[in-house]
Motif scaffolding. Structure first.
Motif, mmCIF file in Angstrom:
data_model
loop_
_atom_site.group_PDB
_atom_site.id
_atom_site.type_symbol
_atom_site.label_atom_id
_atom_site.label_comp_id
_atom_site.label_asym_id
_atom_site.label_seq_id
_atom_site.Cartn_x
_atom_site.Cartn_y
_atom_site.Cartn_z
ATOM 1 N N SER A 212 7.163 -1.497 -3.158
ATOM 2 C CA SER A 212 8.542 -0.714 -4.190
ATOM 3 C C SER A 212 7.679 0.605 -4.147
ATOM 4 O O SER A 212 7.834 1.657 -4.935
ATOM 5 C CB SER A 212 9.501 -1.582 -4.735
ATOM 6 N N MET A 213 6.314 0.024 -4.602
ATOM 7 C CA MET A 213 5.033 1.467 -5.204
ATOM 8 C C MET A 213 4.650 2.441 -4.052
ATOM 9 O O MET A 213 3.262 2.796 -4.363
ATOM 10 C CB MET A 213 4.658 0.356 -6.267
ATOM 11 N N THR A 214 4.971 2.099 -3.044
ATOM 12 C CA THR A 214 4.413 3.009 -1.724
ATOM 13 C C THR A 214 3.335 2.110 -1.433
ATOM 14 O O THR A 214 1.847 2.727 -0.877
ATOM 15 C CB THR A 214 4.500 4.285 -1.889
ATOM 16 N N CYS A 215 2.685 1.085 -1.803
ATOM 17 C CA CYS A 215 1.223 0.438 -0.943
ATOM 18 C C CYS A 215 1.286 -0.075 0.072
ATOM 19 O O CYS A 215 2.483 -0.975 0.432
ATOM 20 C CB CYS A 215 1.132 -0.462 -2.638
ATOM 21 N N ASP A 216 0.633 0.166 0.585
ATOM 22 C CA ASP A 216 0.875 -0.842 2.133
ATOM 23 C C ASP A 216 0.011 -1.906 2.430
ATOM 24 O O ASP A 216 -2.174 -1.320 2.621
ATOM 25 C CB ASP A 216 -0.094 0.757 3.286
ATOM 26 N N LEU A 217 0.335 -2.731 2.233
ATOM 27 C CA LEU A 217 -0.659 -4.445 1.845
ATOM 28 C C LEU A 217 -1.391 -4.654 3.583
ATOM 29 O O LEU A 217 -2.467 -5.781 2.895
ATOM 30 C CB LEU A 217 0.073 -4.609 0.913
#
Length: 216
Positions: A144-149
């Motif tokens: 939701s914080m735009t991290c591409d895991l």
């Protein structure tokens, strides 16, 4: 009846676990999980296995939990800093703060406290995934914080910890064989042994960990 590599067929394991739990051993548990991680089980068998483990209290049996953890680790993708021949020189003390979900209270996501600790200077190696028995898992929060895991590979872990004091070990990347379980865990939605296993299978093996646990 035994299947590949001397393992019992999952169908036989399910019958034993559901109809007659006496004599059900950690090896039966390991054989069942191994079949699932090898892609040999149907969705019905996976759901039955997860449900039976919960109803038989496997998540409260230390020997069963240890066996499941070893089975998960046997097929994991190990970060390079986790090898016995390397030290953590320069990485400092590694820590993890983790909840296990499943308490049913839909409380504040514990990953937030981990980010605060990172900002304060503590190196944090977080292992986690999407929610299965709660409204929000650690992976849901970070995405939701735009991290591409999905871009973090085992070879990236040491560098991220050195540079940012933080690394997220996405379970689907570091435990790829568990992908066969993910959908069933989400659809069933109740606490199960894998809630407990998540903090036990952090492949960085943190020096310190604060672990919350559901009480049900």
């Amino acid at each position: 009846m035994d299947g590949p590599n001397g393992r019992q067929h999952l169908q036989d394991i399910l019958k034993h676990l559901i109809l007659e739990a006496i004599g059900f051993t950690p090896k039966h548990t390991a054989d069942g999980l191994c079949s699932i991680m090898g892609g040999e089980a149907s969705n019905a068998q996976i759901g039955g296995f997860l449900t039976a483990l919960r109803l038989r209290g496997v998540d409260r049996d230390p020997s069963m939990i240890a066996t499941l953890a070893r089975e998960m680790l046997s097929s994991a993708r190990i970060p390079s800093i986790e090898t016995e021949t390397k030290t953590r020189s320069g990485l400092g003390i590694l820590a993890d703060i983790v909840g296990t979900g499943g308490d049913g209270w839909n409380t504040f996501n514990i990953t937030t406290s981990l980010l605060v600790a990172t900002t304060a200077g503590l190196k944090m190696a977080k292992h986690g995934s999407h929610a299965s028995s709660s409204n929000c898992g650690s992976a849901d929060l970070l995405e939701s914080m735009t991290c591409d895991l999905n871009t973090i590979a085992p070879s990236d872990v040491a560098g991220l910890l050195d540079k940012d004091n933080f690394c997220f070990l996405f379970a689907s990347t570091f435990h790829p064989s568990m992908r066969y379980l993910a959908k069933s865990c989400r659809e069933l939605g109740f606490p199960m042994p894998f809630n407990v296993l998540s903090p036990l299978t952090n492949l960085v093996v943190p020096d310190r960990a604060v672990i919350g646990i559901y009480l049900k």
